[in-house]
Design an enzyme around this catalytic site. Structure first.
Site, PDB file in Angstrom:
ATOM      1  N   ASP A  76       0.851  -1.140   0.155  1.00 18.18           N
ATOM      2  CA  ASP A  76      -0.038   0.107   0.028  1.00 18.18           C
ATOM      3  C   ASP A  76       0.710   1.252   0.037  1.00 18.18           C
ATOM      4  OD1 ASP A  76      -2.120   1.571  -0.039  1.00 18.18           O
ATOM      5  OD2 ASP A  76      -3.149   0.822   1.638  1.00 18.18           O
ATOM      6  N   GLU A 106      -9.701   7.803   4.653  1.00 15.95           N
ATOM      7  CA  GLU A 106      -8.486   7.447   5.556  1.00 15.95           C
ATOM      8  C   GLU A 106      -7.667   8.557   5.868  1.00 15.95           C
ATOM      9  OE1 GLU A 106      -5.401   5.349   3.286  1.00 15.95           O
ATOM     10  OE2 GLU A 106      -5.763   6.776   1.455  1.00 15.95           O
TER      11      GLU A 106
HETATM   12  C1  BGC Z   1      -3.792   9.709  -2.415  1.00 16.99           C
HETATM   13  C2  BGC Z   1      -4.583   8.546  -1.960  1.00 16.99           C
HETATM   14  C3  BGC Z   1      -3.637   7.874  -1.025  1.00 16.99           C
HETATM   15  C4  BGC Z   1      -3.329   8.614   0.014  1.00 16.99           C
HETATM   16  C5  BGC Z   1      -2.254   7.997   1.025  1.00 16.99           C
HETATM   17  C6  BGC Z   1      -3.270  10.581  -1.226  1.00 16.99           C
HETATM   18  O1  BGC Z   1      -2.541  11.793  -1.652  1.00 16.99           O
HETATM   19  O2  BGC Z   1      -4.568  10.588  -3.374  1.00 16.99           O
HETATM   20  O3  BGC Z   1      -4.703   7.635  -3.030  1.00 16.99           O
HETATM   21  O4  BGC Z   1      -4.394   6.790  -0.540  1.00 16.99           O
HETATM   22  O5  BGC Z   1      -2.598  10.093  -0.426  1.00 16.99           O
HETATM   23  O6  BGC Z   1      -1.366   8.724   1.800  1.00 16.99           O
HETATM   24  C1  BGC Z   2      -5.029   3.148   0.880  1.00 14.97           C
HETATM   25  C2  BGC Z   2      -5.488   2.235  -0.256  1.00 14.97           C
HETATM   26  C3  BGC Z   2      -5.396   2.666  -1.760  1.00 14.97           C
HETATM   27  C4  BGC Z   2      -4.343   2.994  -2.019  1.00 14.97           C
HETATM   28  C5  BGC Z   2      -3.923   3.881  -3.368  1.00 14.97           C
HETATM   29  C6  BGC Z   2      -3.785   3.644   0.151  1.00 14.97           C
HETATM   30  O1  BGC Z   2      -3.638   4.773   1.075  1.00 14.97           O
HETATM   31  O2  BGC Z   2      -4.788   2.469   1.936  1.00 14.97           O
HETATM   32  O3  BGC Z   2      -6.822   1.537  -0.043  1.00 14.97           O
HETATM   33  O4  BGC Z   2      -5.955   1.694  -2.682  1.00 14.97           O
HETATM   34  O5  BGC Z   2      -3.985   4.224  -1.179  1.00 14.97           O
HETATM   35  O6  BGC Z   2      -4.838   5.220  -3.343  1.00 14.97           O
END
Ligand code: BGC
Ligand code: BGC
Length: 841
Positions: free
Chosen positions: A319, A519
């Site tokens: 990830d 998240e």
């Molecule tokens: C991205 C997400 C990613 C996240 C994780 C964001 O800037 O667009 O896809 O999951 O950062 O740190």
């Molecule tokens: C998330 C994933 C996601 C990835 C790409 C991560 O931060 O945990 O679920 O697929 O980013 O965006």
């Protein structure tokens, strides 16, 4: 289901007992994991082709094949030069741009990468690249896509067959962009609903997750051993996040899952068993730790369990910079993760350094060559199995760039059905529902006409903050759905967010709930909804006081403690995050013109609903299980005695909650009811969105303190008065806080010291303003380092009643200054660090 439930109940009790003395045996292996027979068997021809190809590849080509940079950080030329195996676009990164992209732009970009990857003019082995994206609930990064309810709502449907269709539609819509692989399904079994990713989980019950994982994979990839497998209308699925993502302590995102190995298997592992048995080829590793150790570095789980015991012969992708969190690693170097079993590294921006260091680690013998060969073999095997070598350039493929396959009526009908089936009816006093559409209907609440709000995080932008319904061409808000039904029946409909009206309505439908989050930004401290200020409750009560029956449509990414809101409603519907097809709500709320029922409610809770704010760990099968509404609950129109007595509203027995919890203003993001703005003589601009915002005299950017976008950098240009403002949508009463010596606290970095006077101002209702001078305080903060700062609230006024109506805090100056601000809150704290008493100001 009955027997399954009983079985599960027993399992949980047994696990509970094991958990009591788990400390010593927690990581002891010897727990038996099932050996899964994938229906996609090893194919001799493919295996031989892979071996031949591998023999021709240099170490540089092999390591390049294992990398997955983010499209904002890599050009097609670099893909060729470094022999890159895959790219991804992160949430909100639309074909590598912030903002919109047409399908033609997506496909062009995909083509550019593709041609770069198969260009063998430098003598490299031509291997088509694949592009991965987060189509988490529909092709949610593509403007115009059908947005399905988030998984929590889909879980309430208990309809595995429909899940297969949803997977298929999502695959087709994703294919319109030229992308090859989607990072779904999430098979997390969430056990603590404080987690900001609870909505990505189908259920707290592993059986539901297990029953869904397989059909989604089938829908996306097609059925193994039939012509549909990886046909042109299918792509690559990805089960995630392995393992224990839903089990972290306190529901902390990327936190630590304390569990025995049996618990990992019996609760968190269930989705993988069915997904792999359906032929899933990719597993994403999870950010969380297991008993203190990051899973990205855990060889036992990634290799011994997943690959050896379970027999998984596809590949493991890491990830987003997850490898960098492994002890002793950085984003630029991590032999540990590769040795543990990561085959492809999702390394958005630091891929050049990671390539160089990985090559060096192989040369030094820190990563065995056999591990590299195994990783590349797995990646090539999957590329061949999915037919990537035969699909041609993205622009040559059937669905690429074709708007007729994006958000088509047929696809939207599937989403609308899933909205209908996901609604859970919690209260229906006097059987007020279904409603007649021939009456005067008031639609109220801030989310009623907002498709972005109804869609939640991972929609158009990463955190799901969208500008307006224009981001959802051909989508339908919940209000628009109601309007259509009512007008068709010659009823009357009025929309007013605040619950005002021109003519007294016969009934009011109020749509409200959690604002979008994803998240890192969505974790909460307890399950109380709007505990500080019950903004929406005021709308409900206002209507109720006028004798108007109230139907609440509650949008949320998790069950929340809403006893007050339920009491103020005649009917209460948990609608989760329904997405772009809001008509699904009206389909069920209203009866047909002839009075017959249209659609009944069929949704059943897939998560237990809490009786207390601190009941965040509340799972079906728990010992002393004591929910407000149990797992599986959901009324229908067939239920006659639906009256629900008033629920307790007192929270004093909710002992764990300190009398005065901190009032979070900007913690990770502006926390409801607070909003952030920059303001100057040109106007006032909301800076909730993570995009940069600029006015003539002041600018704001989002920055990362601990997690992405959790702080704001603000630049005062110094040529006119300008302010950074945190304003509440509804005045907040802080009087009790002041009596207990509360402070306004924040973490601050001073990048450019102030040159003119800086004031901190409090807006305290009509004509009431108080302020203190912050100039010296800010000047004394050492440049560039994060510094805690807290200002006693009574410095702003010694009379506590001034704080009865706190409406805003503002930092203003006419001179130049540059600050970064994070973690702004009002709290009662003994922490003396950075505490300013009034004398010092
Ligand atoms: C991205 C997400 C990613 C996240 C994780 C964001 O800037 O667009 O896809 O999951 O950062 O740190
Ligand atoms: C998330 C994933 C996601 C990835 C790409 C991560 O931060 O945990 O679920 O697929 O980013 O965006």
């Amino acid at each position: 289901m009955e027997t399954i439930n009983k079985y599960f109940f027993l399992t949980v009790i047994v696990l509970g007992l094991i958990a009591c003395d788990q400390k010593t045996d927690s990581q002891v292996s010897g727990v038996e994991w099932p050996s899964i027979q994938s229906p996609i068997a090893k194919d001799k021809t493919i295996e031989n082709r892979v071996t031949e190809m591998l023999e021709k590849m240099t170490l540089e080509e092999k390591v390049g094949q294992m990398m997955q940079p983010e499209v904002r950080y890599i050009t097609p030329e670099q893909v060729k030069q470094f022999h890159i195996g895959s790219v991804l676009n992160g949430g909100g990164s639309i074909a590598g741009k912030d903002g919109y992209a047409t399908l033609a732009e997506w496909v062009q970009r995909a083509d550019d990468y593709y041609y770069a990857s198969v260009d063998d003019s430098d003598g490299a082995v031509p291997i088509p690249i694949f592009w991965g994206t987060d189509s988490m609930h529909g092709a949610s990064n593509i403007i115009g896509a059908t947005i399905f309810p988030h998984n929590i709502g889909l879980g309430a449907m208990r309809n595995p067959e429909l899940m297969e269709k949803i997977g298929h539609v999502t695959a087709i819509e994703t294919l319109t962009s030229g992308v090859d692989w989607l990072f779904a399904p999430t098979v997390a079994v969430v056990r603590n609903d404080r987690w900001g990713r609870t909505y990505e989980s189908f259920s707290e019950n592993p059986e539901v997750v297990k029953s869904y994982a397989a059909p989604v994979v089938k829908g996306i990839q097609g059925k193994a051993n039939t012509p549909s497998l990886f046909a042109e209308d299918r792509l690559l699925a990805n089960v995630k996040h392995f393992l224990g993502d839903g089990g972290t302590q306190y529901g902390i995102d990327q936190g630590n899952t304390m569990a025995s190995e049996k618990e990992l298997r019996d609760i968190h592992g269930q989705g993988y068993f069915s997904a792999l048995a359906e032929g899933a080829q990719v597993v994403m590793a999870s950010f969380n730790s297991w008993n203190g150790e990051k899973v990205h570095g855990n060889k036992h789980l990634l290799t011994d369990v997943l690959k050896n015991q379970m027999g998984f012969d596809g590949f493991v992708v890491s990830d987003w910079n997850g490898h960098g969190q492994v002890k002793g690693c950085s984003n630029e170097s991590c032999p540990q993760a590769i040795n543990a079993g990561i085959d492809m590294v999702m390394v958005p921006s630091d891929w050049q350094a990671l390539i160089a260091n990985t090559i060096e680690s192989v040369k030094q013998g820190d990563i065995p060559m056999s591990r590299i060969d195994d990783a590349v073999t797995r990646i090539l095997r999957v590329k061949m199995r999915m037919g990537l070598f035969d699909r041609g350039a993205p622009s040559q493929r059937k669905f690429s760039g074709k708007y007729e396959f994006l958000g088509s009526d047929e696809h939207r009908a599937v989403a609308r059905q899933s909205v209908r089936e996901s609604l859970v009816l919690l209260k229906n006093n006097q059987n007020i529902l279904p409603l007649s559409a021939k009456q005067k209907v008031l639609v109220a609440g801030p989310a009623a006409d907002d498709i972005g709000w109804a869609s939640g995080g991972w929609t158009v932008t990463w955190q799901g903050v969208t500008d307006s319904n224009k981001d959802f061409p051909d989508g339908t808000s919940i209000y628009q759905g109601i309007k259509a039904v009512v007008e068709q029946a010659d009823g009357q409909v009025e929309l007013n967010e605040a619950g005002n009206f021109s003519e007294k309505p016969d009934v009011a439908i109020v749509v409200y709930g959690e604002k979008p989050y994803a998240e890192m930004q969505g974790d909460i401290k307890h399950l109380g909804y709007q505990s500080n200020v019950h903004v929406d409750l005021k709308i409900l009560n206002k209507l109720k006081d006028q004798g108007i029956p109230v139907v609440s449509v509650f949008l949320s990414g998790r069950p929340l403690w809403v006893n007050k809101e339920i009491n103020a409603s005649d009917a209460f519907v948990a609608a989760w995050l329904p997405g772009s097809e809001g008509q699904g709500v009206a389909d069920v709320l209203f009866s047909r013109v002839n009075g017959e029922m249209n659609y009944d409610f069929s949704g059943k809770l897939s998560f237990s609903w809490p009786k207390y704010r601190h009941q965040e760990i509340l799972n079906w099968g728990d010992e002393n299980y004591d929910p407000l509404f149990a797992y599986g609950f959901g009324l229908t129109y067939q239920d006659k005695n639906t009256n629900l007595d008033l629920l307790p509203e007192d929270v004093s027995f909710d002992k764990d909650v300190a009398q005065l919890e901190p009032v979070d203003i900007f913690v990770g993001r502006p926390v409801e009811p607070w909003q952030a703005y920059i303001q100057d003589s040109q106007g006032k601009i909301s800076i909730r969105n993570m995009l940069p915002e600029q006015s003539t005299h002041i600018q704001s950017f989002s920055e990362d303190k601990t997690t992405q976008g959790d702080s704001r950098r603000v630049i005062w240009q110094g040529d006119a008065l300008a302010s950074l403002i945190f304003e509440s949508e509804q005045s907040v009463n802080l009087a009790q806080y002041v009596k207990q010596n509360a402070v306004l606290s924040a973490d601050v970095r001073v990048l450019t010291k102030p040159v003119k006077a800086v004031s901190l101002q409090l807006d305290c209702g009509e004509g009431c303003k108080k302020s203190v001078d912050l100039t010296e305080t800010l000047k004394q903060i050492p440049g560039h380092v994060w510094t805690p700062l807290s200002i006693e609230l009574d410095c702003l006024s010694s009379e506590s009643n001034v704080f009865d109506q706190t409406e805003a805090f503002a930092i203003s100056t006419e001179g130049s200054m540059e600050l970064v601000v994070a973690n702004l809150r009002v709290e009662i704290s003994d922490d003396q660090r950075g505490r300013m008493s009034c004398d010092a100001l």
